[in-house]
Design a protein around this motif. Structure first.
Motif, PDB file in Angstrom:
ATOM      1  N   LEU A  39       0.830  -1.206   0.000  1.00  0.00           N
ATOM      2  CA  LEU A  39       0.000   0.000   0.000  1.00  0.00           C
ATOM      3  C   LEU A  39       0.863   1.254   0.000  1.00  0.00           C
ATOM      4  O   LEU A  39       0.580   2.223  -0.716  1.00  0.00           O
ATOM      5  N   LYS A  40       1.934   1.239   0.804  1.00  0.00           N
ATOM      6  CA  LYS A  40       2.836   2.384   0.856  1.00  0.00           C
ATOM      7  C   LYS A  40       3.530   2.604  -0.492  1.00  0.00           C
ATOM      8  O   LYS A  40       3.782   3.746  -0.910  1.00  0.00           O
ATOM      9  N   ALA A  41       3.868   1.511  -1.168  1.00  0.00           N
ATOM     10  CA  ALA A  41       4.508   1.618  -2.471  1.00  0.00           C
ATOM     11  C   ALA A  41       3.553   2.212  -3.498  1.00  0.00           C
ATOM     12  O   ALA A  41       3.955   3.003  -4.361  1.00  0.00           O
ATOM     13  N   ARG A  42       2.287   1.830  -3.407  1.00  0.00           N
ATOM     14  CA  ARG A  42       1.286   2.340  -4.342  1.00  0.00           C
ATOM     15  C   ARG A  42       0.856   3.763  -3.994  1.00  0.00           C
ATOM     16  O   ARG A  42       0.687   4.599  -4.882  1.00  0.00           O
ATOM     17  N   SER A  43       0.647   4.023  -2.695  1.00  0.00           N
ATOM     18  CA  SER A  43       0.166   5.331  -2.232  1.00  0.00           C
ATOM     19  C   SER A  43       1.038   5.805  -1.072  1.00  0.00           C
ATOM     20  O   SER A  43       0.666   5.617   0.101  1.00  0.00           O
ATOM     21  N   PRO A  44       2.191   6.401  -1.360  1.00  0.00           N
ATOM     22  CA  PRO A  44       3.143   6.790  -0.304  1.00  0.00           C
ATOM     23  C   PRO A  44       2.558   7.735   0.734  1.00  0.00           C
ATOM     24  O   PRO A  44       3.016   7.754   1.882  1.00  0.00           O
ATOM     25  N   VAL A 385      -8.282  -3.399  -0.985  1.00  0.00           N
ATOM     26  CA  VAL A 385      -8.318  -2.483   0.166  1.00  0.00           C
ATOM     27  C   VAL A 385      -8.597  -1.052  -0.296  1.00  0.00           C
ATOM     28  O   VAL A 385      -9.431  -0.340   0.286  1.00  0.00           O
ATOM     29  N   LEU A 386      -7.904  -0.613  -1.350  1.00  0.00           N
ATOM     30  CA  LEU A 386      -8.094   0.752  -1.832  1.00  0.00           C
ATOM     31  C   LEU A 386      -9.511   0.994  -2.328  1.00  0.00           C
ATOM     32  O   LEU A 386     -10.106   2.043  -2.046  1.00  0.00           O
ATOM     33  N   GLN A 387     -10.072   0.012  -3.044  1.00  0.00           N
ATOM     34  CA  GLN A 387     -11.404   0.180  -3.599  1.00  0.00           C
ATOM     35  C   GLN A 387     -12.506  -0.024  -2.553  1.00  0.00           C
ATOM     36  O   GLN A 387     -13.389   0.829  -2.398  1.00  0.00           O
ATOM     37  N   ALA A 388     -12.438  -1.152  -1.837  1.00  0.00           N
ATOM     38  CA  ALA A 388     -13.483  -1.435  -0.837  1.00  0.00           C
ATOM     39  C   ALA A 388     -13.410  -0.456   0.336  1.00  0.00           C
ATOM     40  O   ALA A 388     -14.435  -0.131   0.939  1.00  0.00           O
ATOM     41  N   GLY A 389     -12.199   0.024   0.655  1.00  0.00           N
ATOM     42  CA  GLY A 389     -12.042   0.989   1.736  1.00  0.00           C
ATOM     43  C   GLY A 389     -12.212   2.420   1.290  1.00  0.00           C
ATOM     44  O   GLY A 389     -12.143   3.344   2.105  1.00  0.00           O
TER      45      GLY A 389
END
Length: 392
Positions: A39-44, A385-389
């Protein structure tokens, strides 16, 4: 367990939080940490806090409380430490209510986590209760083993469920809960097995990661090892234990066995461990061994009350996940409760050590498991996680 009576306070955090991750056990801490790094790599810029363990802390999440360090197993142990967990639970609710993260990701640990989701709904904090906080569960409770009716409550309190075994989706076919197979963590491209099969390697001992569980099963494992040494004088043993309290317990037990002590090495990391076979309790490590191509035997002992309750409620024929996934030809012999004796375990492990073809067959088991659990699933854990959250 030492430390469970200490007061719990993680009220110092005051900044914004996009995602709160809650993992109460070692395996969940490991799985969640891998997800947080992705997640951090995708959205720092994603602000992530956690109740978990060392792995989550090292992943870049802000560790609010080391919940995974206080894991217990069995109903009896939970009841004995009820006041401690009630304190953690209450402060977690208060923290979520005050900080209002965009999403709470519950990782396995259903006894605590699903109760938390239910309370967040009752207080109007979660989206299912009229609030704004999204609640996701990563790793399904074992509905196929016991308490299948939990799916109805889960549908009422969760906004989404990410499952790691494809057969679990059918368990939720009659409820409205959005369920996605996101792939098993072992199938992650960056996952590297901590175990390496080696026909000349030691016998790997994996009695668990909690004081209570290790205190019950390790003496039996050590008894089995002594019996094996009577016939195989050159046999060596390796016992990986990461927690200091568990390692201290194990060292005391091993020191009482002068015949065994020189042949057994206790290490504090489960990493790059070669082994010819494994003697293990059920759980993530038994699946990890099968995934790595290491043959093994499962031995497990619970508190008598917990075992009797489980025997009445659990509806599956095996305890080990590899056995459940390959139930037509289960790879790991299982010895539970009274049958988990030193003599039975030594006999079963001895058969593995004497059979030159066991590593080859274990390699075939590994190939089958990778076929069952491979791939990123329907969506992939990060995208889920990004979409459902609603964090993207």
């Amino acid at each position: 367990m030492a430390g469970l009576s200490k007061p719990v306070d993680f009220s110092t955090h005051s900044g914004p939080c996009d995602l709160l991750v809650i993992a109460g056990e070692a395996s969940g801490d490991e799985h969640a940490a891998r997800l947080v790094r992705d997640l951090k790599a995708r959205s720092p810029g994603l602000a992530i806090s956690a109740l978990g363990g060392k792995e989550l802390e090292q992943s870049g999440a802000e560790l609010l409380f080391p919940l995974a360090d206080h894991a217990v197993v069995g109903l009896f142990e939970v009841l004995k430490n009820y006041s401690f967990f009630r304190s953690v639970f209450s402060r977690t609710i208060d923290w979520i209510n005050r900080v209002r993260p965009k999403c709470v990701l519950l990782v396995d640990y259903p006894g605590f986590n699903l109760r938390l989701a239910r309370e967040l709904r009752a207080r109007g904090i979660s989206s299912k209760g009229g609030g704004e906080v999204r609640i996701l569960q990563y790793v399904s409770p074992q509905l196929w083993a016991w308490k299948p009716k939990r799916r109805f409550m889960m549908s009422e309190v969760l906004d989404g469920l990410g499952i790691i075994f494809p057969f679990e989706k059918e368990c939720y076919s009659d409820v409205s809960l959005p369920v996605a197979f996101v792939g098993h963590p072992f199938a992650h491209p960056d996952y590297r097995s901590p175990f390496i099969p080696d026909a000349r390697g030691p016998l790997l001992l994996l009695p668990g990661s909690r004081v209570q569980a290790v205190g019950r099963i390790l003496p039996v494992f050590l008894d089995a090892c002594e019996r094996l040494l009577d016939k195989k004088k050159d046999l060596t043993f390796i016992l990986p234990l990461s927690e200091e309290s568990v390692r201290s317990l194990a060292q005391g037990l091993v020191q009482k066995r002068p015949q065994l002590s020189p042949r057994l090495t206790i290490v504090n990391r489960v990493e790059d461990r070669t082994a010819r076979a494994a003697l293990m309790s059920s759980g993530t490590m038994s699946l990890a061994c099968a995934w790595a191509g290491i043959p093994g035997v499962i031995g497990y002992r619970a508190h008598p009350f917990t075992y009797l309750l489980g025997k009445m409620l659990v509806g599956v024929p095996y305890l080990g996940m590899a056995n459940l996934l390959m139930r037509e030809n289960p790879p790991n012999p299982e010895f539970l409760q009274g049958r988990a004796s030193g003599s039975n375990l030594a006999r079963a492990v001895g058969k593995i050590l004497e059979d030159e073809a066991t590593l080859e067959r274990a390699g075939e088991v590994s190939t089958s498991l990778r076929s069952i659990l491979s791939g990123e699933g329907e969506l992939g854990t990060v995208d889920w996680v990004l979409q459902a959250g609603r964090l993207d």
